[in-house]
Design an enzyme around this catalytic site. Structure first.
Site, PDB file in Angstrom:
ATOM      1  N   TYR A 299     -45.035   2.876  60.690  1.00  0.00           N
ATOM      2  CA  TYR A 299     -44.808   1.461  60.977  1.00  0.00           C
ATOM      3  C   TYR A 299     -45.115   1.145  62.441  1.00  0.00           C
ATOM      4  CZ  TYR A 299     -40.486   2.919  63.276  1.00  0.00           C
ATOM      5  OH  TYR A 299     -39.589   3.514  64.100  1.00  0.00           O
ATOM      6  N   PHE A 309     -42.367  -3.055  70.206  1.00  0.00           N
ATOM      7  CA  PHE A 309     -41.101  -2.497  70.683  1.00  0.00           C
ATOM      8  C   PHE A 309     -40.786  -1.141  70.052  1.00  0.00           C
ATOM      9  CE2 PHE A 309     -40.114  -5.305  67.091  1.00  0.00           C
ATOM     10  CZ  PHE A 309     -39.381  -4.473  66.264  1.00  0.00           C
ATOM     11  N   ASP A 310     -41.481  -0.773  68.983  1.00  0.00           N
ATOM     12  CA  ASP A 310     -41.252   0.526  68.343  1.00  0.00           C
ATOM     13  C   ASP A 310     -42.424   0.834  67.412  1.00  0.00           C
ATOM     14  OD1 ASP A 310     -40.077   2.887  67.656  1.00  0.00           O
ATOM     15  OD2 ASP A 310     -38.575   2.022  66.297  1.00  0.00           O
ATOM     16  N   ILE A 328     -32.335  -1.852  58.623  1.00  0.00           N
ATOM     17  CA  ILE A 328     -32.019  -3.286  58.597  1.00  0.00           C
ATOM     18  C   ILE A 328     -32.275  -3.828  57.190  1.00  0.00           C
ATOM     19  CG2 ILE A 328     -32.485  -3.625  61.060  1.00  0.00           C
ATOM     20  CD1 ILE A 328     -35.235  -4.700  60.308  1.00  0.00           C
ATOM     21  N   TYR A 354     -31.501  -7.872  63.550  1.00  0.00           N
ATOM     22  CA  TYR A 354     -30.373  -7.506  64.413  1.00  0.00           C
ATOM     23  C   TYR A 354     -29.514  -8.708  64.782  1.00  0.00           C
ATOM     24  CZ  TYR A 354     -33.036  -3.215  64.788  1.00  0.00           C
ATOM     25  OH  TYR A 354     -33.705  -2.064  64.510  1.00  0.00           O
ATOM     26  N   PHE A 370     -43.099  -6.385  61.197  1.00  0.00           N
ATOM     27  CA  PHE A 370     -43.348  -4.962  60.972  1.00  0.00           C
ATOM     28  C   PHE A 370     -44.606  -4.780  60.110  1.00  0.00           C
ATOM     29  CE2 PHE A 370     -38.794  -5.134  61.749  1.00  0.00           C
ATOM     30  CZ  PHE A 370     -38.583  -4.050  62.603  1.00  0.00           C
TER      31      PHE A 370
END
Length: 378
Positions: A299, A309-310, A328, A354, A370
């Site tokens: 991902y 961010f990731d 999540i 979040y 994502f």
């Protein structure tokens, strides 16, 4: 080139000169102090004494010089002395040397100082590898006997009268006709040349029968005109071009429509309850993921402004149990129904991500995007 044959060594004691007469050529390569020192500060020197060779002036005086030389050896031969090396404990306790002592010659080594010294080296063979060993006269005689030419048969023993030898040079030369030679060369060159089309046509026309000639005259080309005798008109490329072009154009249009349809199917966006948006960019052919399965994912997580961010793009894939609250809520709901090999874009609103919490690079109340791929289902 010298070849080492065997190891040689000797211990030199203080005040005890030692005479060495090597049985073969000897190379000394190292001198070292003994492991037990009688004097830990003093210097110890090795002195070498040897006989100076007497040069010979001519071969005629060899015998006389040999006799004189023997007299020197037994009596008053001239001796020369030199220092081989000096060793001092704590400074120079061993050294490398390169000294060759010739076989059957006398050499005297003497130590000046209080410490013992070890000399080490090798017996060497200095005979060149391509040099034939010396043979005595008996060997030469044997070799001469082995090649006795009298036992070898030869055509020379044939009676000259029996041999077919021409009496004169008349038959040894052939008269050459220059005109015949030139004609033959011209024919040979002509045979190598490529015939002209007109010549081939004329020749073929002569060989054709009358009925064949009539058939050829009746032939017509695509444009309705008669084809010349002996030739065939190739189909016009212009007549084929439109058909080929149209076929290619139709194929391109079909492919384009198919691609557009596939893209529409793939990029069709679904909106689930809670505002979760799902877009399938690629549909896989593997098993389908359902709640309770352990899935392995790749991902990239981004904010709506494009900032990453990731991510998990290499190494061990990210694993979790689907629908068990380990990730999540947007993932638990958005990955369900994916096939192995599928690629999907999840746009997760803040309540399914979040929420009001700030997570490192993720601001509070952020909608996350994502790009996910299902690698396997365990």
């Amino acid at each position: 080139m010298a070849i080492a044959v065997a190891v040689w060594s000797v211990v030199l004691e203080p005040g005890e000169p030692i005479e060495i007469n090597p049985p073969s050529d000897l190379r000394i390569t190292n001198a070292a102090l003994s492991d037990e020192l009688a004097d830990e500060t003093g210097r110890t020197t090795i002195k070498l004494s040897y006989k100076i060779p007497v040069p010979s002036d001519s071969e005629d005086e060899n015998e006389e010089e040999d006799e004189d030389h023997e007299g020197h050896e037994h009596g008053h031969a001239e001796i020369s002395t030199t220092v081989l090396c000096s060793l001092t404990p704590g400074k120079v306790e061993q050294t490398t040397v390169d000294l060759i002592l010739e076989a059957d010659e006398d050499y005297i080594f003497e130590v000046v100082g209080k410490n013992s010294i070890y000399l080490t080296g090798n017996y060497i063979d200095q005979t060149p590898p391509d040099q034939v060993p010396f043979n005595d006269e008996s060997d030469d005689e044997d070799m001469e006997g082995a090649y006795d030419l009298r036992e070898v048969s030869s055509d020379v023993e044939i009676d000259p009268e029996e041999m077919d030898i021409p009496s004169d040079d008349g038959g040894r030369f052939e008269e050459v006709n220059e005109e015949q030679t030139a004609q033959a060369a011209t024919k040979k060159d002509a045979s190598k040349k490529r015939p002209r089309e007109s010549d081939v046509t004329e020749t073929d026309g002569d060989k054709l029968s009358k009925s064949q000639k009539k058939k050829l005259k009746k032939l017509k080309g695509v444009d309705g005109k008669a084809v010349a005798t002996g030739t065939e008109e190739a189909p016009s490329a212009a007549t084929k071009a439109p058909k080929d072009g149209e076929a290619k154009k139709e194929k391109k249009e079909k492919k384009k429509k198919t691609a557009e349809g596939g893209e529409k199917e793939k990029t069709k966006e679904k909106v689930l309850s809670g505002g979760l948006k799902i877009t399938d960019s690629k549909v896989g052919t593997g098993p389908q993921a359902k709640k309770g399965d352990t899935v392995s994912m790749r991902y990239i997580g981004k904010l709506l402004n494009g900032k990453v961010f990731d991510s998990n793009l290499k190494g061990k894939p990210f694993k979790f149990r689907l629908g068990q609250g380990e990730v999540i809520k947007g993932w638990d709901e958005g990955v369900v129904g994916m096939h192995v090999g599928s690629e999907r874009v999840l746009e997760v609103p803040a309540p399914l991500a979040y929420g009001k919490r700030k997570m490192s690079d993720i601001p509070a109340n952020s909608t996350l995007r994502f790009e996910v791929k299902l690698i396997s289902i365990d």
